[in-house]
Write a protein that holds these residues in place. Structure first.
Motif, PDB file in Angstrom:
ATOM      1  N   THR A 103       0.830  -1.207   0.000  1.00  0.00           N
ATOM      2  CA  THR A 103       0.000   0.000   0.000  1.00  0.00           C
ATOM      3  C   THR A 103       0.865   1.258   0.000  1.00  0.00           C
ATOM      4  O   THR A 103       0.607   2.201  -0.766  1.00  0.00           O
ATOM      5  N   ALA A 121       0.881   3.703  -3.283  1.00  0.00           N
ATOM      6  CA  ALA A 121       0.377   5.070  -3.119  1.00  0.00           C
ATOM      7  C   ALA A 121       1.445   6.092  -3.483  1.00  0.00           C
ATOM      8  O   ALA A 121       1.158   7.099  -4.161  1.00  0.00           O
ATOM      9  N   ASP A 153       1.401  11.243 -10.627  1.00  0.00           N
ATOM     10  CA  ASP A 153       0.685  12.518 -10.657  1.00  0.00           C
ATOM     11  C   ASP A 153       1.624  13.680 -10.965  1.00  0.00           C
ATOM     12  O   ASP A 153       1.196  14.712 -11.493  1.00  0.00           O
ATOM     13  N   ALA A 158      -3.150  11.296   1.074  1.00  0.00           N
ATOM     14  CA  ALA A 158      -4.334  11.556   0.247  1.00  0.00           C
ATOM     15  C   ALA A 158      -4.557  10.430  -0.752  1.00  0.00           C
ATOM     16  O   ALA A 158      -5.704  10.001  -0.985  1.00  0.00           O
ATOM     17  N   ALA A 159      -3.466   9.921  -1.344  1.00  0.00           N
ATOM     18  CA  ALA A 159      -3.599   8.820  -2.306  1.00  0.00           C
ATOM     19  C   ALA A 159      -4.133   7.567  -1.616  1.00  0.00           C
ATOM     20  O   ALA A 159      -5.005   6.864  -2.153  1.00  0.00           O
ATOM     21  N   LYS A 160      -3.635   7.277  -0.417  1.00  0.00           N
ATOM     22  CA  LYS A 160      -4.120   6.101   0.313  1.00  0.00           C
ATOM     23  C   LYS A 160      -5.589   6.260   0.680  1.00  0.00           C
ATOM     24  O   LYS A 160      -6.376   5.305   0.537  1.00  0.00           O
ATOM     25  N   SER A 161      -5.963   7.433   1.155  1.00  0.00           N
ATOM     26  CA  SER A 161      -7.362   7.658   1.552  1.00  0.00           C
ATOM     27  C   SER A 161      -8.324   7.490   0.387  1.00  0.00           C
ATOM     28  O   SER A 161      -9.444   6.994   0.552  1.00  0.00           O
ATOM     29  N   ALA A 162      -7.860   7.890  -0.801  1.00  0.00           N
ATOM     30  CA  ALA A 162      -8.707   7.798  -1.991  1.00  0.00           C
ATOM     31  C   ALA A 162      -8.594   6.439  -2.675  1.00  0.00           C
ATOM     32  O   ALA A 162      -9.258   6.197  -3.690  1.00  0.00           O
ATOM     33  N   GLY A 163      -7.760   5.547  -2.133  1.00  0.00           N
ATOM     34  CA  GLY A 163      -7.579   4.230  -2.743  1.00  0.00           C
ATOM     35  C   GLY A 163      -6.892   4.291  -4.091  1.00  0.00           C
ATOM     36  O   GLY A 163      -7.085   3.399  -4.925  1.00  0.00           O
ATOM     37  N   ARG A 164      -6.067   5.329  -4.294  1.00  0.00           N
ATOM     38  CA  ARG A 164      -5.370   5.494  -5.576  1.00  0.00           C
ATOM     39  C   ARG A 164      -3.999   4.827  -5.481  1.00  0.00           C
ATOM     40  O   ARG A 164      -3.066   5.363  -4.890  1.00  0.00           O
TER      41      ARG A 164
END
Length: 633
Positions: free
Chosen positions: A92, A96, A103, A219-225
């Motif tokens: 994870t 992420a 990005d 932020a990437a982890k929270s959004a599952g990106r």
């Protein structure tokens, strides 16, 4: 299979040997052949294979149902922190981070410079680059701004991943000002910098360029990106690593992707004798090749847990630091530099601290990085009551050229030798004219081409320099720039770098052999011998020594004993007459003694401050000791 059987199998069918080893790797497109002699300068391994290093080091363990297995242990005595990550958690974090890098424009083939302390995020960054097919170049955290700038210009990174600071015993090293100064000096400017803010010292961020690591990855982890693994050719570069102590134009060793995985995976079971699920600790830094191979990649490829240690062998808090880590994390094997054990021996010569810890999980100590003097090895054997395995390799090879393969049953130890050639390496000793020398005769150590998997195929953007530096002196061979001997049993003895062979009145003498003698004196913690210019004899050996803690000896008396030892064991031909007491030896942060710089001080010639020096003040101490003896005026 025994060592002799494995080596004979490789000799009989090199391609078949490595094709079988390659079956331990997950391939997106399996290679149709192990080796193509027509590709590259001396051939390329697994030329048509397609793969991804991050998949093999992380994702495949999760896919196989081992997501809950321990993968990474961060132990930081300087911050009193321990953090643990399972393979699923590692996946994870890495995926992420890779998405954040995407990005910010990082794609396959782009370069990313990593300038980090010994924190888990340094490993995440390396793996995230591998996940995207980007080429990482790790620069030792805290390197001077100019040295970092030369590497930025050579690699031309799209992104730099760094931290606000590093932490040394008793001091904080601000990384961000060094990074900002390096970018200002460099002509190649990264588009963005990803900065890990550490609470001990927060860094000022430059709007539009600098990105907060924790915020962006969170932020990437929270959004599952989470970014997926990108397929790359086995011959695509995984990383560039600039060799330590370079001056002027840096020398970037290129590591390819497929061969690197195959070789490192093979070493974990066969050389180091480690099983998946066990804890392996390389007490090095991610800025050096040991950190690349045996902190980051090899243990994870093998499904082990790896230790990321932000501390020292002594002083964090004492000479029992290593034993505490081994006990707390049930370390099965420790790999470190001989200089670490010399430091431990100096502070705790009786090994009293060892008995205070539970080392029941600990099986084997491995030493590499510079010559392992027999006195240090014998001390470690006696105090630990475990095998102490010396081995020899270089940044250019990425894994051991010679050693004692624990996983193949071991061969008898010969003190002073880093063992026998590993499968893949046809090691020879040649004279300066390129002719073989007899067993026991000092010469140039070379490896018959091709180098095995993981051997560097070239230098970054410097093919002509690659040929000139490594291949032209001995056609058909890789020149290691190490001097030594092979005995009648095939054991390798590394005596010195070729530029550390001194010429005393026409006699070629090894400074390493003299150091070996000095190190056996019971009062000596560590020593170094260099060749000082002499109008009559060309060069004369000049010794430096550090005594064990608590030793109070008359320097003149101790010098007489050391001179007599060298005379007795090497002979009058060594012309060894001078041994100077110093409080400490100058070293790089990876523990290599800066003999060349010491020689320049003794010869009163100009020198550039070594980029990787641990403490520049030591050079003044060396000069002061030489002046006190009347050697410098």
């Amino acid at each position: 299979m025994s060592y002799a059987e494995a080596y004979a199998q490789w000799q009989a069918d090199p391609e078949g040997f490595w094709a079988e080893a390659a079956q331990e790797i997950d391939w997106i497109t399996p290679p149709s052949r192990a080796f193509d002699p027509e590709q590259g300068t001396y051939g390329r391994w697994f030329p048509d294979g397609v793969c991804n290093t991050c998949w093999n080091a992380v994702d495949r363990h999760v896919a196989a149902g081992h997501g809950d297995r321990q993968a990474l242990i961060y132990d930081s005595p300087v911050t009193e922190t321990v953090r643990r990550f399972t393979y699923a958690e590692l996946q994870t974090e890495v995926a992420a981070l890779a998405m954040v890098m995407q990005d910010h424009g990082v794609t396959k083939g782009d370069r990313v410079v990593i300038y980090m302390p010994m924190v888990p995020e340094a490993i995440f960054a390396m793996l995230a680059c591998a996940r995207l097919g980007a080429v990482h170049s790790v620069v030792f955290g805290g390197f001077a701004a100019h040295e970092l700038a030369t590497r930025i210009d050579d690699a031309a990174p799209k992104l730099i991943i760094s931290a606000s600071c590093g932490i040394e015993p008793g001091r904080i090293v601000a990384y961000k000002p060094l990074l900002d100064a390096a970018i200002a000096e460099a002509s190649s400017k990264p588009a963005h910098c990803l900065i890990l803010q550490r609470e001990m010292e927060l860094a000022a961020m430059q709007p539009g360029r600098d990105v907060d690591y924790t915020e962006a990855v969170g932020a990437a982890k929270s959004a599952g990106r989470l970014a997926e693994c990108v397929p790359v050719a086995a011959t695509d570069p995984l990383y560039i690593l600039y060799t330590s102590g370079t001056t002027g134009q840096p020398k970037g060793v290129v590591r390819d992707t497929g061969g690197h995985m195959v070789a490192l995976k093979w070493t974990m079971a066969h050389h180091y004798g480690i099983a998946p699920g066990e804890v392996f600790w390389a007490a090095s830094d991610v800025g050096w090749v040991v950190g690349h191979s045996y902190i980051c990649y090899a243990p994870l490829l093998h499904g082990c847990a790896t230790v990321v240690y932000e501390g020292k062998p002594v002083g964090t808090p004492d000479a029992g630091a290593f034993w505490r880590v081994i006990q707390d994390h049930k370390v099965a094997a420790l790999f470190t530099a001989p200089t670490a054990f010399r430091a431990i021996k100096k502070e705790d010569p009786e090994g009293a601290l060892i008995g205070q810890y539970d080392l029941s999980a600990f099986r084997t100590l491995f030493l590499a990085g510079e010559r392992s003097d027999p006195a240090t090895v014998q001390w470690a054997e006696a105090k630990l009551q475990r095998p102490v395995i010396d081995h020899w390799w270089q940044t250019e090879t990425g894994w051991p050229m010679s050693g004692n393969p624990v996983g193949l049953g071991q061969v008898p130890v010969k003190h002073g030798s880093p063992g026998v050639p590993m499968p893949g390496y046809d090691i020879r000793v040649l004279d300066d004219a390129g002719q073989p020398v007899a067993p026991g005769v000092l010469g140039n150590i070379v490896v018959k081409l091709p180098l095995p998997p993981s051997g560097f195929p070239t230098l970054w953007n410097a093919e002509a320099r690659f040929r000139k530096s490594y291949l032209e002196d001995f056609p058909g061979y890789y020149a290691t720039s190490d001097a030594g001997i092979m005995d009648e049993d095939g054991y390798v003895f590394i005596m010195a770098r070729t530029d550390d062979i001194i010429n005393v009145a026409g006699h070629r003498l090894s400074t390493g052999a003299m150091e070996e003698v000095l190190a056996h004196h019971p009062d000596i913690a560590e020593c170094a011998v260099v060749g000082q210019a002499d109008a009559l004899k060309g060069q004369m050996p000049l010794g430096f020594y550090v005594t064990n803690a608590g030793v109070a000896r008359d320097p003149q008396e101790l010098e007489r004993e050391l001179v007599q030892l060298v005379r007795a064991q090497i002979g009058a031909v060594a012309a060894f007459k001078t041994a100077v007491h110093v409080p400490r030896l100058p070293k790089t942060r990876s523990g290599k003694v800066l003999r060349g710089t010491m020689q320049k001080i003794a010869d009163k010639t100009d020198f550039k401050m070594p980029a990787a020096i641990d403490d520049p003040a030591i050079l003044d101490e060396i000069a002061g000791a030489l002046k006190e003896r009347g050697i410098l005026r």
